[in-house]
Design an enzyme around this catalytic site. Structure first.
Site, mmCIF file in Angstrom:
data_model
loop_
_atom_site.group_PDB
_atom_site.id
_atom_site.type_symbol
_atom_site.label_atom_id
_atom_site.label_comp_id
_atom_site.label_asym_id
_atom_site.label_seq_id
_atom_site.Cartn_x
_atom_site.Cartn_y
_atom_site.Cartn_z
ATOM 1 N N SER A 9 47.701 46.990 12.967
ATOM 2 C CA SER A 9 47.629 45.581 12.596
ATOM 3 C C SER A 9 46.303 45.292 11.915
ATOM 4 C CB SER A 9 47.768 44.701 13.841
ATOM 5 O OG SER A 9 47.368 43.386 13.501
ATOM 6 N N HIS A 34 50.900 46.521 9.408
ATOM 7 C CA HIS A 34 51.373 45.308 10.085
ATOM 8 C C HIS A 34 50.465 44.140 9.709
ATOM 9 C CE1 HIS A 34 53.484 43.145 13.356
ATOM 10 N NE2 HIS A 34 52.319 42.596 13.635
ATOM 11 N N ASP A 36 49.678 40.047 10.166
ATOM 12 C CA ASP A 36 49.902 38.897 11.042
ATOM 13 C C ASP A 36 49.541 37.604 10.333
ATOM 14 O OD1 ASP A 36 50.694 40.086 13.632
ATOM 15 O OD2 ASP A 36 48.792 41.139 13.394
ATOM 16 N N MET A 38 49.365 33.616 10.652
ATOM 17 C CA MET A 38 49.344 32.547 11.667
ATOM 18 C C MET A 38 49.007 31.219 11.010
ATOM 19 S SD MET A 38 47.045 34.537 14.469
ATOM 20 C CE MET A 38 47.427 36.200 14.996
ATOM 21 N N HIS A 67 54.565 39.858 9.967
ATOM 22 C CA HIS A 67 54.906 39.120 11.191
ATOM 23 C C HIS A 67 54.467 37.668 11.006
ATOM 24 C CE1 HIS A 67 53.900 38.711 15.802
ATOM 25 N NE2 HIS A 67 54.889 37.922 15.424
ATOM 26 N N MET A 69 53.907 34.153 12.230
ATOM 27 C CA MET A 69 53.767 33.276 13.400
ATOM 28 C C MET A 69 53.556 31.877 12.864
ATOM 29 S SD MET A 69 51.446 35.894 15.572
ATOM 30 C CE MET A 69 51.231 36.927 14.136
ATOM 31 N N MET A 138 56.905 40.583 21.711
ATOM 32 C CA MET A 138 55.483 40.292 21.908
ATOM 33 C C MET A 138 55.094 40.691 23.331
ATOM 34 S SD MET A 138 54.493 39.318 19.027
ATOM 35 C CE MET A 138 52.800 39.194 19.610
ATOM 36 N N ASP A 176 54.398 44.640 20.146
ATOM 37 C CA ASP A 176 53.216 44.084 19.498
ATOM 38 C C ASP A 176 52.300 43.397 20.514
ATOM 39 O OD1 ASP A 176 51.395 43.108 17.714
ATOM 40 O OD2 ASP A 176 52.773 41.735 16.696
HETATM 41 C C1 DX5 Z 1 49.045 39.011 17.945
HETATM 42 C C2 DX5 Z 1 49.476 39.800 16.747
HETATM 43 C C3 DX5 Z 1 49.264 41.263 16.900
HETATM 44 C C4 DX5 Z 1 47.823 41.658 17.087
HETATM 45 C C5 DX5 Z 1 47.812 42.846 17.956
HETATM 46 O O1 DX5 Z 1 49.438 37.693 17.799
HETATM 47 O O2 DX5 Z 1 50.853 39.607 16.492
HETATM 48 O O3 DX5 Z 1 49.864 42.005 15.843
HETATM 49 O O4 DX5 Z 1 47.166 41.930 15.880
HETATM 50 O O5 DX5 Z 1 46.515 43.126 18.302
HETATM 51 P P1 DX5 Z 1 46.118 44.051 19.507
HETATM 52 O O6 DX5 Z 1 46.739 45.409 19.265
HETATM 53 O O7 DX5 Z 1 44.637 44.045 19.452
HETATM 54 O O8 DX5 Z 1 46.674 43.419 20.759
HETATM 55 ZN ZN ZN Z 2 51.857 41.017 15.006
#
Ligand code: DX5
Ligand code: ZN
Length: 219
Positions: A9, A34, A36, A38, A67, A69, A138, A176
């Site tokens: 990620s 990956h 993320d 948000m 991903h 969010m 998650m 994840d």
């Molecule tokens: C959290 C994200 C993850 C995050 C994982 O909301 O969706 O992808 O980057 O990070 P680690 O591996 O540090 O928990």
């Molecule tokens: Zn993620």
């Protein structure tokens, strides 16, 4: 032969050296990048947006596993397709018309993923599982990297795997949050196909080596 996919990620990457970190993933044993996204509404944090995704895509040589969010993700399906996304994952909790959203993702030429928060029961996917390419379970509450793994995830993986088998679906299970070399094997044994790892990879001394180790352990 190794089957489990590893998806570092980039949330935990050094954004001052983003090209370097994307290239590190390119040249590692990882399978996907990956990403993320948000929005500060669906989750209590804002990560990065389109210009950064565009830059990542410019340097990435492996599939982009995005991903989302965000609330109302339908608004951005075509945008993410044009930014080079291979897998587009939306949150179950953010979609009122999930079936329509998944069709729109596929119509835009991407694989369709559904992410579920730790409290969401996997059996809610019973009537939609055959339309889903990837379920992202998650294993932390989404919004931040570096949180600790929630143990109930193992039960959820087993439950989801049995649903997938019962429905003869081809859906991959992605985990994840809080993934490390300590839980990787147990996650795969429970039925995980893809492991996302952020801080465990990027905060390690040698991220390339850490990815290889995860790949080796996951098998
Ligand atoms: C959290 C994200 C993850 C995050 C994982 O909301 O969706 O992808 O980057 O990070 P680690 O591996 O540090 O928990
Ligand atoms: Zn993620």
């Amino acid at each position: 032969m190794s089957n489990t996919k590893i998806a570092p990620s980039l949330l935990a990457a050094d954004f001052g050296n983003l090209q370097r970190d994307v290239e590190m993933v390119n040249n590692s044993a990882a399978d996907w990048h990956h990403l993320d996204i948000m929005d500060g509404v669906f989750v209590p944090n804002i990560s990065y947006g389109m210009p950064v995704v565009k830059t990542i895509n410019q340097y990435a040589t492996k599939p982009l596993d995005v991903h989302l969010m965000i609330i109302d993700p339908d608004r951005y399906i075509n945008t993410f397709a044009s930014l080079g996304t291979t897998n587009l994952t939306v949150h179950f909790e953010a979609c009122t018309h999930l079936h329509r959203t998944l069709q729109a993702i596929k119509d835009a030429g991407m694989k369709a993923g559904v992410a579920m928060n730790p409290h969401t029961n996997v059996n809610l996917l019973e009537d939609i599982i055959n339309d889903i390419d990837l379920v992202c379970l998650m294993s932390v509450n989404p919004g931040f990297g570096g949180q600790s793994f929630i143990n109930n995830t193992y039960n959820k993986i087993r439950e989801l795997k049995s649903l997938i088998n019962r429905k003869k679906a081809k859906t991959l299970i992605e985990i994840d949050g809080g993934v490390t070399s300590k839980n990787a094997k147990e996650l795969v044994d429970a039925g995980a196909d893809v492991l996302v790892a952020g801080s465990f990879v990027f905060k390690s001394e040698n991220p390339t080596k850490t990815i290889s180790e995860l790949k080796e352990i996951a098998g």
